[in-house]
Write a protein that holds these residues in place. Structure first.
Motif, PDB file in Angstrom:
ATOM      1  N   SER A   1       0.809  -1.222   0.000  1.00  0.00           N
ATOM      2  CA  SER A   1       0.000   0.000   0.000  1.00  0.00           C
ATOM      3  C   SER A   1       0.842   1.272   0.000  1.00  0.00           C
ATOM      4  CB  SER A   1      -0.935   0.011   1.214  1.00  0.00           C
ATOM      5  OG  SER A   1      -0.195  -0.045   2.432  1.00  0.00           O
ATOM      6  N   ALA A   2       2.074   1.213   0.489  1.00  0.00           N
ATOM      7  CA  ALA A   2       2.905   2.418   0.587  1.00  0.00           C
ATOM      8  C   ALA A   2       3.769   2.634  -0.653  1.00  0.00           C
ATOM      9  CB  ALA A   2       3.797   2.335   1.821  1.00  0.00           C
ATOM     10  N   VAL A   3       3.700   1.728  -1.626  1.00  0.00           N
ATOM     11  CA  VAL A   3       4.528   1.864  -2.825  1.00  0.00           C
ATOM     12  C   VAL A   3       3.842   2.833  -3.781  1.00  0.00           C
ATOM     13  CG1 VAL A   3       5.637   0.663  -4.728  1.00  0.00           C
ATOM     14  CG2 VAL A   3       5.328  -0.501  -2.534  1.00  0.00           C
ATOM     15  N   PRO A   4       4.479   3.948  -4.139  1.00  0.00           N
ATOM     16  CA  PRO A   4       3.821   4.937  -5.009  1.00  0.00           C
ATOM     17  C   PRO A   4       3.775   4.472  -6.457  1.00  0.00           C
ATOM     18  CG  PRO A   4       6.073   5.615  -4.537  1.00  0.00           C
ATOM     19  CD  PRO A   4       5.835   4.365  -3.721  1.00  0.00           C
ATOM     20  N   ASP A   5       2.845   5.033  -7.211  1.00  0.00           N
ATOM     21  CA  ASP A   5       2.689   4.656  -8.614  1.00  0.00           C
ATOM     22  C   ASP A   5       3.945   4.912  -9.451  1.00  0.00           C
ATOM     23  OD1 ASP A   5       0.174   3.740  -8.152  1.00  0.00           O
ATOM     24  OD2 ASP A   5      -0.873   5.486  -8.957  1.00  0.00           O
TER      25      ASP A   5
ATOM     26  N   ALA B   1      15.389  -1.828  -6.195  1.00  0.00           N
ATOM     27  CA  ALA B   1      15.155  -2.794  -5.121  1.00  0.00           C
ATOM     28  C   ALA B   1      15.262  -2.118  -3.754  1.00  0.00           C
ATOM     29  CB  ALA B   1      16.145  -3.947  -5.226  1.00  0.00           C
ATOM     30  N   ASN B   2      16.202  -1.215  -3.601  1.00  0.00           N
ATOM     31  CA  ASN B   2      16.332  -0.486  -2.335  1.00  0.00           C
ATOM     32  C   ASN B   2      15.111   0.402  -2.085  1.00  0.00           C
ATOM     33  OD1 ASN B   2      18.824  -1.617  -1.706  1.00  0.00           O
ATOM     34  ND2 ASN B   2      19.974   0.017  -2.723  1.00  0.00           N
ATOM     35  N   ASP B   3      14.649   1.081  -3.150  1.00  0.00           N
ATOM     36  CA  ASP B   3      13.465   1.926  -3.011  1.00  0.00           C
ATOM     37  C   ASP B   3      12.243   1.084  -2.642  1.00  0.00           C
ATOM     38  OD1 ASP B   3      14.919   4.161  -3.624  1.00  0.00           O
ATOM     39  OD2 ASP B   3      14.301   4.255  -5.721  1.00  0.00           O
ATOM     40  N   LEU B   4      12.102  -0.056  -3.312  1.00  0.00           N
ATOM     41  CA  LEU B   4      10.952  -0.920  -3.044  1.00  0.00           C
ATOM     42  C   LEU B   4      11.011  -1.501  -1.633  1.00  0.00           C
ATOM     43  CD1 LEU B   4       8.391  -2.220  -4.177  1.00  0.00           C
ATOM     44  CD2 LEU B   4       9.802  -4.075  -5.072  1.00  0.00           C
ATOM     45  N   ALA B   5      12.184  -1.936  -1.206  1.00  0.00           N
ATOM     46  CA  ALA B   5      12.332  -2.474   0.142  1.00  0.00           C
ATOM     47  C   ALA B   5      12.037  -1.412   1.193  1.00  0.00           C
ATOM     48  CB  ALA B   5      13.740  -3.028   0.329  1.00  0.00           C
ATOM     49  N   GLY B   6      12.432  -0.174   0.917  1.00  0.00           N
ATOM     50  CA  GLY B   6      12.153   0.898   1.861  1.00  0.00           C
ATOM     51  C   GLY B   6      10.669   1.174   2.008  1.00  0.00           C
TER      52      GLY B   6
END
Length: 315
Positions: A177-181, A210-215
């Motif tokens: 839910s926190a991953v932006p479009d 991958a770092n952005d997504l994991a964050g």
């Protein structure tokens, strides 16, 4: 999330529709909508001839709102971004992340279209589209949408590959839910073009994404899993969830049985309105009445034959 740029300074992005094609599509839509509106108005005028003036005015206003405002909203929602004019011109409305629009997006576009198009005869929409770097009108900005070109020459290697079978089901409990479009869009674009990038540039992009997504999710890639495989597996999970929402529990199967969802009908998605099996599944179309992405227009529904993803399991 900034736009991804290759080593050759080429931005990985969608192909936004420009003003001429959008104006032509809008003209087709307006001709159809106004023709329907006039026919319905004539029929109602005959049917309400015996009513008083106030009742006739109320019917006229309701007809205007339902046909000229509600009609385009309903069409865009049901067709997932393809009105008659856009279909004729090879255009489609999508979300900023490249996914299919829903009712709320069509509602905002339609509501703003009353001011941008109907009340100002399209002047405001034209000015906004000319000023915007991606040709968006004000309704697109508020709705978080973009009109893209579908009929463009695309290589068969532009579809994002399915996630590796050995990661199937690993991220079913992940909170997305926190991953932006914009981040989803960047991931799709990278996976669709990763085999065209310099290995060093591609590895750096994968690591950054991958770092952005994991964050955003709070769950990093499992030990030994390459960043690209992690990105593809999480994207598969998101597609599966979108398919369940869109088709009432139906899912599409990716490589090795990994679930993927129906995406928009343009390059960068794995399937369009269908459940499709990948290299490790049973093969073929699995949903009744469904078809792979690009069926009938020559585009691949998934990774082309012979294309390797490099998603080897960790030793």
């Amino acid at each position: 999330m900034s736009a991804l740029v290759t080593g050759d300074a080429v931005v990985l992005g969608l192909r936004p529709a420009r003003l001429p094609s959008r104006a032509l599509a809008l003209a087709v839509d307006m001709v159809v909508v106004w023709a329907v509106y006039l026919l319905i108005s004539l029929g109602l005028a005959a049917a309400t001839a015996s009513l008083d003036e106030a009742a006739v005015m109320a019917v006229s206003i309701a007809t205007f709102v339902l046909v000229l405002v509600g009609g385009p909203i309903a069409v865009e929602t049901l067709s997932r971004g393809r009105s008659l004019g856009k279909l004729a011109c090879g255009l489609r409305v999508v979300r900023d992340d490249g996914g299919p629009i829903r009712f709320r997006h069509a509602l905002v576009r339609g509501a703003m279209g009353v001011v941008e198009i109907l009340m100002t005869f399209g002047v405001v929409a034209c000015v906004a589209s000319l000023v915007s770097a991606r040709g968006r009108r004000i309704g697109d900005v508020f709705a978080g949408t973009l009109v893209v070109r579908e009929r463009v020459p695309t290589g068969r290697g532009n579809a994002a590959p399915p996630g590796p079978h050995w990661l199937a089901g690993r991220f079913t409990e992940l909170d997305l839910s926190a991953v932006p479009d914009p981040l989803w869009l960047a991931i799709r674009q990278y996976l669709g073009r990763m085999d065209q990038l310099d290995p060093a540039v591609g590895a750096a992009m994968a690591g950054r994404l991958a770092n952005d997504l994991a964050g955003r999710t709070g769950t990093p890639a499992p030990p030994g899993v390459p960043p690209g495989a992690y990105l593809a597996a999480v994207l598969d999970e998101r597609r599966a969830r979108e398919a369940r929402r869109a088709f009432g529990g139906g899912t599409a199967m990716g490589s090795g049985g990994a679930a993927v969802a129906a995406g928009p009908g343009f390059a960068g998605s794995t399937a369009a309105g269908a459940a499709v099996t990948g290299s490790g599944g049973a093969g073929g179309v699995t949903a009744a009445g469904a078809r792979p992405e690009g069926a009938g227009d020559g585009r691949a529904a998934g990774p082309p034959a012979g294309r390797t993803t490099g998603f080897a399991p960790p030793a």
